[in-house]
Design a protein around this motif. Structure first.
Motif, PDB file in Angstrom:
ATOM      1  N   ALA A 139       5.340  12.793  78.194  1.00 45.07           N
ATOM      2  CA  ALA A 139       4.206  13.728  78.216  1.00 45.07           C
ATOM      3  C   ALA A 139       4.290  14.427  76.729  1.00 45.07           C
ATOM      4  O   ALA A 139       3.069  14.745  76.039  1.00 45.07           O
ATOM      5  N   GLY A 150      -3.105  12.874  81.315  1.00 41.47           N
ATOM      6  CA  GLY A 150      -4.283  13.714  80.836  1.00 41.47           C
ATOM      7  C   GLY A 150      -4.493  13.823  79.108  1.00 41.47           C
ATOM      8  O   GLY A 150      -5.581  13.646  78.526  1.00 41.47           O
ATOM      9  N   TYR A 151      -3.503  13.841  78.476  1.00 39.83           N
ATOM     10  CA  TYR A 151      -3.429  13.833  76.874  1.00 39.83           C
ATOM     11  C   TYR A 151      -3.878  12.458  76.573  1.00 39.83           C
ATOM     12  O   TYR A 151      -4.751  12.537  75.571  1.00 39.83           O
ATOM     13  N   CYS A 176      -5.530  16.839  85.632  1.00 41.14           N
ATOM     14  CA  CYS A 176      -4.405  16.279  85.279  1.00 41.14           C
ATOM     15  C   CYS A 176      -3.040  17.407  85.545  1.00 41.14           C
ATOM     16  O   CYS A 176      -2.242  17.182  84.774  1.00 41.14           O
ATOM     17  N   GLY A 235       0.237  15.366  83.696  1.00 42.77           N
ATOM     18  CA  GLY A 235      -0.408  16.045  82.533  1.00 42.77           C
ATOM     19  C   GLY A 235      -0.341  15.083  81.207  1.00 42.77           C
ATOM     20  O   GLY A 235      -1.357  15.055  80.428  1.00 42.77           O
ATOM     21  N   CYS A 256      -4.124  20.046  82.044  1.00 45.37           N
ATOM     22  CA  CYS A 256      -2.981  18.969  81.654  1.00 45.37           C
ATOM     23  C   CYS A 256      -2.151  19.915  82.317  1.00 45.37           C
ATOM     24  O   CYS A 256      -1.542  21.120  81.916  1.00 45.37           O
ATOM     25  N   VAL A 291      -9.357  20.193  76.184  1.00 44.27           N
ATOM     26  CA  VAL A 291      -7.869  20.153  76.968  1.00 44.27           C
ATOM     27  C   VAL A 291      -7.491  21.583  77.373  1.00 44.27           C
ATOM     28  O   VAL A 291      -7.554  22.674  76.342  1.00 44.27           O
ATOM     29  N   ARG A 317       1.300  14.400  74.276  1.00 43.79           N
ATOM     30  CA  ARG A 317       0.513  15.714  73.514  1.00 43.79           C
ATOM     31  C   ARG A 317       0.507  15.258  72.184  1.00 43.79           C
ATOM     32  O   ARG A 317      -0.729  15.729  71.624  1.00 43.79           O
ATOM     33  N   ALA A 331      -4.275  23.863  78.868  1.00 46.20           N
ATOM     34  CA  ALA A 331      -2.998  23.292  79.149  1.00 46.20           C
ATOM     35  C   ALA A 331      -2.176  24.623  79.573  1.00 46.20           C
ATOM     36  O   ALA A 331      -1.432  25.255  78.613  1.00 46.20           O
TER      37      ALA A 331
END
Ligand SMILES: NC(=O)C1=CN([C@@H]2O[C@H](COP(=O)(O)OP(=O)(O)OC[C@H]3O[C@@H](n4cnc5c(N)ncnc54)[C@H](OP(=O)(O)O)[C@@H]3O)[C@@H](O)[C@H]2O)[C@@H](O)CC1
Ligand SMILES: [K+]
Length: 464
Positions: free
Chosen positions: A93, A66-67, A116, A63, A57, A82, A97, A84
């Motif tokens: 985001a 992605g979460y 992502c 990103g 992410c 994940v 998250r 990050a």
């Protein structure tokens, strides 16, 4: 807003404006991200088939997607890690998250890697650290999936901003296609590409993905002239013009004539040879549907004269090969809009030089050439870009086996055939690229340009 238009291809700015329109209608970035993330998670779910997934992410909304993907896959029982390297920076985001309950790790290996890191917001090349993270994660997994775009790819130009970016098995475009999904070199590393629609409406003046052609059988009362007379102006190398003539014949034209100084053993009996030194009678023929000039023309002064004479006729022209190298601004009159030019990259560059155009990249060069000349421009190659007064069209990828001598002559012959059958240069070019691509698909691997011609009737039939 008009209905969704899945064939449109947007720039990053057009995408942001579309997102804003949806927000103005009551959506939020969070709701769009949830929808996009759910669509992407479905694709990853299908591909992973229960195997562990690692999501990388970035700091922006890519990103954030992605979460969302991580959370939704975990809800389905998938083991998700994940990674990050930077925290989320946008509100959406940050929310995504927070809704994901896990803790990021520094690194993970496994089966499916989901990129992502960056999408349409990529603003510069990846730093060495981020590039290393991306490539190491990709290498540590059996399959990689890019969400919206592979990180490191310029969304609007298809340029790879870093060397040695990963290859992906799957790329899931979110909301709309971006230009990079159809442009080289970026699209070559994307694997299979799928679009997940999130309700983005039609955008005015967007580039469009060309539609599948819809060809028809001749009318019951058709005759050779109603189906189209193609005249090909030959030159120093007869082979290329004969190849183009055969292609024109097999792409629907009713009558194909070759203007050449003498016969050639490879010339089929059903292509009419006109050996008259004086081209005027052939060029003045009112039944003429399209003129093709360039394949095998040569670059002599005589060839230049033939080109001048062809451009002075009233017939629509397809300009290819040597004709494109010889073409100069003083030769083009008011009728340029009726003509189609089919340059490959080198010919496009030399045309830009001849017309004093300075532009960056194939799309901008083709667009500038169209604007400077009025010609419809098909910038052909491993990706195809068509620019005309009706807009810009991109094309599905074609077979890499087309990278062999003579296939350009075949394409020019098909295009001339389609013009002669009554299509505008813009439509003829779209049909030609797709008939050519379908013939390549039928011909399979390792074919010659002649094999490609042999496959044309079946390619034509595929679009009836
Ligand atoms: N449009 C829609 O409808 C929807 C869009 N959605 C998704 O949003 C994505 C676009 O999101 P986005 O605009 O936040 O951009 P994104 O690609 O995440 O990156 C921007 C961040 O990266 C940073 N940055 C840039 N380059 C960098 C670099 N080389 N190295 C390091 N940092 C770099 C930049 O910061 P900067 O330092 O430039 O200020 C910024 O923080 C889109 O692709 C799609 O996935 C869906 O969720 C919902 C519907
Ligand atoms: K990405």
């Amino acid at each position: 807003m008009k209905a969704a238009a899945p064939q449109q291809i947007l720039t990053a700015d057009q995408m942001r404006a579309s997102e804003q329109r949806l927000i103005d209608q009551g959506e939020t970035v969070e709701s769009l991200m949830e929808r996009a993330g759910a669509g992407a998670a479905d694709w990853v779910w299908r591909l992973s088939a229960g195997r562990p997934v690692t999501v990388l992410c970035g700091s922006g909304n890519n990103g954030g997607d992605g979460y969302v993907i991580a959370r939704l896959l975990e809800q389905r029982g998938v083991a998700v890690s994940v990674v990050a390297p930077m925290g989320p920076k946008t509100d959406a985001a940050v929310t995504a998250r927070k809704r994901w309950a896990g803790t990021p790790v520094d690194f993970a290996s496994g089966e499916v890697f989901v990129d992502c890191l960056f999408g349409t917001g990529l603003a510069r090349p990846l730093s060495d650290d981020l590039l290393a993270k991306l490539t190491q994660l990709s290498d540590a997994h059996a399959l990689s999936v890019a969400i919206d775009l592979p990180s490191g790819v310029d969304s609007d130009t298809g340029e790879c901003l870093n060397d040695e970016l990963p290859h992906y098995a799957l790329t899931v475009a979110l909301g709309a296609w971006k230009r990079a999904h159809w442009l080289m070199p970026a699209c070559a590393a994307m694997g299979s590409r799928h679009l997940f629609d999130i309700g983005v409406g039609a955008v005015e003046n967007a580039v469009q993905l060309t539609q599948r052609p819809c060809l028809s059988a001749p009318a019951r009362d058709a005759h050779k002239y109603s189906r189209g007379l193609v005249t090909i102006i030959g030159g120093e190398m007869p082979g290329a013009a004969i190849l183009a003539a055969k292609a024109a014949q097999h792409a629907g034209a009713g009558y194909v004539k070759l203007l050449a100084p003498h016969s050639h053993p490879d010339l089929p009996a059903d292509i009419v040879l006109d050996e008259n030194e004086d081209m005027s009678p052939a060029l003045d023929d009112k039944r003429l549907g399209a003129l093709l000039i360039g394949p095998g023309l040569g670059r002599s002064e005589k060839a230049r004269q033939k080109l001048r004479q062809a451009l002075a006729s009233s017939a629509p022209l397809v300009l290819d090969a040597d004709a494109l190298t010889l073409l100069s601004p003083d030769m083009l009159g008011d009728g340029a809009a009726a003509h189609l030019a089919t340059p490959h990259e080198g010919e496009l560059a030399s045309l830009c030089e001849a017309f004093g155009i300075s532009a960056n990249g194939k799309l901008e060069e083709a667009r500038a050439l169209h604007e400077a000349t009025g010609l419809t421009v098909l910038a052909k190659g491993s990706d195809n870009i068509l620019v005309g007064s009706s807009g810009i069209r991109f094309f599905p990828p074609t077979s890499p086996w087309l990278s062999t001598a003579g296939t350009g002559d075949v394409l020019a012959g098909i295009a001339a055939s389609r013009v002669a059958s009554g299509c505008t240069p813009f439509l003829a070019a779209q049909q030609a690229v797709q008939i050519h691509a379908e013939a390549a698909r039928i011909a399979g691997p390792v074919f010659s340009a002649s094999d490609l011609v042999d496959a044309l009737p079946r390619a034509y039939a595929a679009f009836l």
